[in-house]
Design a protein around this motif. Structure first.
Motif, mmCIF file in Angstrom:
data_model
loop_
_atom_site.group_PDB
_atom_site.id
_atom_site.type_symbol
_atom_site.label_atom_id
_atom_site.label_comp_id
_atom_site.label_asym_id
_atom_site.label_seq_id
_atom_site.Cartn_x
_atom_site.Cartn_y
_atom_site.Cartn_z
ATOM 1 N N ARG A 314 0.859 -1.183 0.000
ATOM 2 C CA ARG A 314 0.000 0.000 0.000
ATOM 3 C C ARG A 314 0.893 1.229 0.000
ATOM 4 O O ARG A 314 1.587 1.492 0.985
ATOM 5 N N PRO A 315 0.932 1.988 -1.084
ATOM 6 C CA PRO A 315 1.888 3.084 -1.190
ATOM 7 C C PRO A 315 1.581 4.215 -0.209
ATOM 8 O O PRO A 315 0.420 4.542 0.047
ATOM 9 N N ASP A 316 2.662 4.799 0.339
ATOM 10 C CA ASP A 316 2.489 6.005 1.135
ATOM 11 C C ASP A 316 2.397 7.206 0.192
ATOM 12 O O ASP A 316 2.409 7.048 -1.043
ATOM 13 N N SER A 317 2.296 8.408 0.737
ATOM 14 C CA SER A 317 2.077 9.584 -0.108
ATOM 15 C C SER A 317 3.244 9.822 -1.059
ATOM 16 O O SER A 317 3.034 10.212 -2.220
ATOM 17 N N ASP A 318 4.487 9.567 -0.616
ATOM 18 C CA ASP A 318 5.638 9.758 -1.494
ATOM 19 C C ASP A 318 5.628 8.741 -2.632
ATOM 20 O O ASP A 318 5.900 9.081 -3.789
ATOM 21 N N GLN A 319 5.320 7.488 -2.303
ATOM 22 C CA GLN A 319 5.260 6.459 -3.344
ATOM 23 C C GLN A 319 4.127 6.736 -4.323
ATOM 24 O O GLN A 319 4.273 6.514 -5.529
ATOM 25 N N MET A 320 3.008 7.218 -3.829
ATOM 26 C CA MET A 320 1.894 7.535 -4.718
ATOM 27 C C MET A 320 2.272 8.656 -5.672
ATOM 28 O O MET A 320 1.906 8.627 -6.860
ATOM 29 N N LEU A 321 3.031 9.624 -5.185
ATOM 30 C CA LEU A 321 3.500 10.699 -6.059
ATOM 31 C C LEU A 321 4.388 10.146 -7.156
ATOM 32 O O LEU A 321 4.257 10.508 -8.339
ATOM 33 N N GLU A 322 5.298 9.252 -6.811
ATOM 34 C CA GLU A 322 6.174 8.637 -7.817
ATOM 35 C C GLU A 322 5.373 7.805 -8.811
ATOM 36 O O GLU A 322 5.649 7.814 -10.015
#
Length: 362
Positions: A314-322
């Protein structure tokens, strides 16, 4: 063009987040997806089925002015159905919406679908491109062939599949050259995979002016669509609409609803429907990076998003941005690959990129 002067993704940065595609460089590098094509050379059209062996979270974003769709309202985050079983992408304009019925039939035979009482209903959103005036024989009689093509596409579903003149991209066109079915993938960090598939049939052009260079070149990986990069200088024809549209539809003036690029962005991350919709929105950036112009009143451009959750991440906010940034890049690559892989065929109304530029070195 010498390798030292090419402007490509490989020499922009060694620290990019998606420099490495998956093993197939296809959307099926996302665990939990299969793709099957079915097409007809005489018809110059076909169907692509994206099959989820396990139900997957999905969403959609429509930005074109002339979409043709089925079962897309249910993908909105505020609506009840959370997961789907497949997506059908078809040629044939509105007639091609029959393809979803064939996909449904094949999945129903496999016991797949949303359980409602004693019934299982396969959830199969779909969208179509306009390819009726591409030189193929569309005199099919009372009923169109797209239902049967949809059924066959599911039977052909596998981890690998053909690109270019195949499936839903079999009869696709762009402003100057043939379009096609494209796909690409990339990794985001060490845990998450993204992939895209697209039937590229835009009113606009994927090429810079009348030359061989793809607008998507800055995102290219491993010479996947020729490795030509961008030209050292942009000529006056780079954004000349008269050049872009002079061959479209046998020289006729573009009409609303007679084109469309349909894409699917997929990931093995665990996403909500709202997060999947955000990924679909970001993947539309790839249309803008690969096609000029795009999202017009003449196109039915849309992007489906699928999250299989197979990675368990489950991506965190930084991973979701990437992931959102990578979604635009991988979609742009898929569009260029679809055009690059198209091949000439008897009766074509436009040349393939390979016919015009197959030996180009500049």
């Amino acid at each position: 063009m010498s390798s030292s002067s090419r402007l490509t993704a490989s020499n922009l940065s060694d620290q990019r987040y998606c420099v490495k595609p998956g093993p197939f460089n296809l959307i099926t590098d996302v665990d939990g997806l299969l793709v099957g094509n079915a097409d007809d050379d005489t018809l110059k059209s076909g169907v692509t089925a994206l099959v989820c062996p396990k139900p997957a979270t999905a969403a959609v974003q429509v930005l074109g002015g002339a979409p043709g769709t089925r079962e897309t309202d249910l993908l909105e985050p505020h609506n009840a159905v959370e997961q789907i079983d497949a997506i059908a992408i078809s040629g044939g304009s509105a007639f091609g919406l029959d393809a979803a019925s064939g996909v449904q039939a094949a999945l129903r035979e496999q016991g797949v679908g949303f359980q409602t009482g004693d019934f299982r209903i396969p959830i199969v959103p779909s969208a179509i491109i306009f390819d009726l005036t591409n030189g193929g024989d569309k005199d099919w009689g009372r009923y169109s062939p797209y239902r049967e093509l949809g059924y066959a596409a599911v039977q052909n579903a596998a981890k690998t599949f053909d690109l270019g003149t195949a499936g839903a991209g079999h009869g696709a066109l762009t402003a100057i050259v043939k379009g096609g079915l494209g796909s690409a993938s990339c990794r985001v960090g060490d845990e998450i995979t993204l992939g895209a598939i697209v039937a590229a049939n835009p009113m606009g052009s994927v090429l810079v002016g009348e030359g061989p260079h793809f607008w998507a070149s800055p995102f290219e990986i491993d010479d996947e669509f020729g490795g030509l990069g961008l030209p050292n200088e942009f000529g006056a024809d780079a954004t000349d609409l008269r050049i872009k549209f002079r061959n479209l539809q046998r020289g006729r003036t573009p009409q609303p609803g007679t084109n469309t690029t349909i894409g699917v962005i997929a990931t093995d991350a665990v996403l909500t429907k709202a997060e999947a919709k955000r990924l679909a929105i970001s993947a539309h950036d790839g249309f803008a990076r690969a096609i000029w112009p795009t999202h017009t009143a003449h196109d039915g451009d849309l992007v489906f998003a699928i999250a299989t959750g197979a990675s368990g991440q489950r991506p965190d906010s930084d991973q979701m941005l990437e992931m959102c940034a990578a979604a635009g890049a991988v979609m742009a690559r898929a569009i260029a690959r679809g055009v690059y892989e198209a091949v000439p065929a008897p009766g074509d109304v436009m040349p393939a990129w390979r016919t015009l530029f197959g030996d180009s070195q500049d």
